[in-house]
Scaffold this active site. Structure first.
Site, PDB file in Angstrom:
ATOM      1  N   ASP A  59       0.858  -1.180   0.000  1.00 51.96           N
ATOM      2  CA  ASP A  59       0.000   0.000   0.000  1.00 51.96           C
ATOM      3  C   ASP A  59       0.901   1.238   0.000  1.00 51.96           C
ATOM      4  O   ASP A  59       2.126   1.138  -0.159  1.00 51.96           O
ATOM      5  CB  ASP A  59      -0.998  -0.034   1.165  1.00 51.96           C
ATOM      6  CG  ASP A  59      -0.335   0.186   2.533  1.00 51.96           C
ATOM      7  OD1 ASP A  59       0.922   0.205   2.604  1.00 51.96           O
ATOM      8  OD2 ASP A  59      -1.063   0.317   3.534  1.00 51.96           O
TER       9      ASP A  59
ATOM     10  N   GLY B 259      -1.536  -5.719   8.479  1.00 51.46           N
ATOM     11  CA  GLY B 259      -2.804  -5.720   7.735  1.00 51.46           C
ATOM     12  C   GLY B 259      -2.727  -6.525   6.456  1.00 51.46           C
ATOM     13  O   GLY B 259      -3.664  -7.262   6.107  1.00 51.46           O
TER      14      GLY B 259
ATOM     15  N   HIS C  29       6.628 -31.043  11.030  1.00 52.97           N
ATOM     16  CA  HIS C  29       5.919 -29.787  10.743  1.00 52.97           C
ATOM     17  C   HIS C  29       4.786 -29.982   9.737  1.00 52.97           C
ATOM     18  O   HIS C  29       3.855 -29.177   9.708  1.00 52.97           O
ATOM     19  CB  HIS C  29       6.901 -28.746  10.197  1.00 52.97           C
ATOM     20  CG  HIS C  29       8.035 -28.472  11.131  1.00 52.97           C
ATOM     21  ND1 HIS C  29       7.860 -27.861  12.360  1.00 52.97           N
ATOM     22  CD2 HIS C  29       9.361 -28.747  11.039  1.00 52.97           C
ATOM     23  CE1 HIS C  29       9.023 -27.777  12.979  1.00 52.97           C
ATOM     24  NE2 HIS C  29       9.953 -28.308  12.204  1.00 52.97           N
TER      25      HIS C  29
ATOM     26  N   CYS D 173       3.375  -3.183   3.990  1.00 56.65           N
ATOM     27  CA  CYS D 173       2.504  -2.064   4.363  1.00 56.65           C
ATOM     28  C   CYS D 173       3.225  -1.332   5.499  1.00 56.65           C
ATOM     29  O   CYS D 173       4.432  -1.497   5.675  1.00 56.65           O
ATOM     30  CB  CYS D 173       1.097  -2.532   4.731  1.00 56.65           C
ATOM     31  SG  CYS D 173       0.970  -3.688   6.094  1.00 56.65           S
TER      32      CYS D 173
ATOM     33  N   THR E  39       2.990  -1.701   8.754  1.00 59.83           N
ATOM     34  CA  THR E  39       3.434  -2.628   9.806  1.00 59.83           C
ATOM     35  C   THR E  39       3.664  -4.051   9.310  1.00 59.83           C
ATOM     36  O   THR E  39       4.218  -4.873  10.047  1.00 59.83           O
ATOM     37  CB  THR E  39       2.350  -2.731  10.903  1.00 59.83           C
ATOM     38  OG1 THR E  39       1.138  -3.208  10.285  1.00 59.83           O
ATOM     39  CG2 THR E  39       2.094  -1.374  11.554  1.00 59.83           C
ATOM     40  N   GLY E  40       3.181  -4.374   8.137  1.00 57.82           N
ATOM     41  CA  GLY E  40       3.222  -5.754   7.651  1.00 57.82           C
ATOM     42  C   GLY E  40       2.114  -6.611   8.245  1.00 57.82           C
ATOM     43  O   GLY E  40       2.018  -7.810   7.943  1.00 57.82           O
TER      44      GLY E  40
ATOM     45  N   HIS F 100       9.489 -24.041   9.155  1.00 56.23           N
ATOM     46  CA  HIS F 100       8.514 -24.712  10.031  1.00 56.23           C
ATOM     47  C   HIS F 100       7.064 -24.526   9.599  1.00 56.23           C
ATOM     48  O   HIS F 100       6.256 -25.427   9.778  1.00 56.23           O
ATOM     49  CB  HIS F 100       8.662 -24.187  11.469  1.00 56.23           C
ATOM     50  CG  HIS F 100       9.947 -24.600  12.118  1.00 56.23           C
ATOM     51  ND1 HIS F 100      10.224 -24.383  13.453  1.00 56.23           N
ATOM     52  CD2 HIS F 100      11.057 -25.207  11.607  1.00 56.23           C
ATOM     53  CE1 HIS F 100      11.434 -24.851  13.742  1.00 56.23           C
ATOM     54  NE2 HIS F 100      11.974 -25.352  12.638  1.00 56.23           N
ATOM     55  N   ASN F 101       6.727 -23.335   9.120  1.00 55.57           N
ATOM     56  CA  ASN F 101       5.311 -23.045   8.788  1.00 55.57           C
ATOM     57  C   ASN F 101       5.035 -23.144   7.301  1.00 55.57           C
ATOM     58  O   ASN F 101       3.908 -22.942   6.879  1.00 55.57           O
ATOM     59  CB  ASN F 101       4.907 -21.642   9.262  1.00 55.57           C
ATOM     60  CG  ASN F 101       5.358 -21.297  10.658  1.00 55.57           C
ATOM     61  OD1 ASN F 101       6.071 -20.306  10.878  1.00 55.57           O
ATOM     62  ND2 ASN F 101       4.964 -22.106  11.620  1.00 55.57           N
TER      63      ASN F 101
HETATM   64  C1  RB5 Z   1      -1.782   2.602   6.519  1.00 52.76           C
HETATM   65  O1  RB5 Z   1      -1.813   3.827   7.187  1.00 52.76           O
HETATM   66  C2  RB5 Z   1      -1.498   1.471   7.497  1.00 52.76           C
HETATM   67  O2  RB5 Z   1      -2.575   1.316   8.352  1.00 52.76           O
HETATM   68  C3  RB5 Z   1      -1.188   0.199   6.761  1.00 52.76           C
HETATM   69  O3  RB5 Z   1      -0.110   0.385   5.922  1.00 52.76           O
HETATM   70  C4  RB5 Z   1      -0.807  -1.020   7.582  1.00 52.76           C
HETATM   71  O4  RB5 Z   1       0.167  -0.719   8.523  1.00 52.76           O
HETATM   72  C5  RB5 Z   1      -1.894  -1.815   8.131  1.00 52.76           C
HETATM   73  O5  RB5 Z   1      -1.687  -2.874   8.733  1.00 52.76           O
END
Ligand code: RB5
Length: 152
Positions: free
Chosen positions: A9, A71, A134, A66, A68-69, A99-100
């Site tokens: 994103d 979402g 596994h 994204c 945080t990775g 493992h996964n």
């Molecule tokens: C976008 O602002 C942010 O929410 C998205 O990139 C992500 O971190 C969601 O998990």
């Protein structure tokens, strides 16, 4: 060399572009699912796009970025056959393949620098599923079906 679907994103696009360029330099075949700029988009659309490429075999592995990775992983994991893992260190990246049998790696541009992200991605790509003990555990993950919440 692998065929890899990549997506991000607006909060992950800059790291995604760095990693896509790196993967291509290493000789991997990358399908870039976007996004392409900093305009605001919805991360589930890109997590789904990457996951569907992996699920139908158009890509062996996926890369999602994204903020945080997290979402992107939540969205990608809704697609049957996809096992997406959010990782921000090299050891987790390696072990989630071993493992996964993770087939999508998710990274957060707001949380890791490009060098660590690149190292984690290389560890992910360089590791293989160990199978053995596994395998039945991963099969249990794959056999989980969407269910109604149990009333309390
Ligand atoms: C976008 O602002 C942010 O929410 C998205 O990139 C992500 O971190 C969601 O998990």
């Amino acid at each position: 060399m692998a065929r890899i679907a990549a997506g991000a994103d607006h909060a992950g696009v800059q790291l995604k572009d760095v990693l896509v360029a790196h993967l291509r330099k290493l000789g991997h075949d990358v399908v870039d699912c976007g996004t392409d700029g900093l305009g605001r988009v919805d991360y589930p659309d890109y997590g789904e796009a990457v996951a569907r490429k992996v699920a139908v075999g158009e890509a062996e592995l996926g890369l999602c970025v994204c903020g945080t990775g997290i979402g992107m992983a939540m969205a990608a994991n809704k697609v049957p056959g996809v096992r997406a893992a959010t990782v921000h260190d090299v050891t987790s990246a390696r072990l989630t393949r071993r493992h996964n049998d993770a087939n999508v790696i998710c990274l957060g541009e707001r949380l890791v620098g490009a060098e660590l992200a690149r190292d984690a991605l290389e560890a992910f790509l360089g590791a293989t599923f160990e199978g053995g003990r596994h395998a039945p555990r991963v099969a249990k993950i794959d056999s989980l079906l969407p269910s109604e919440p149990i009333a309390q």
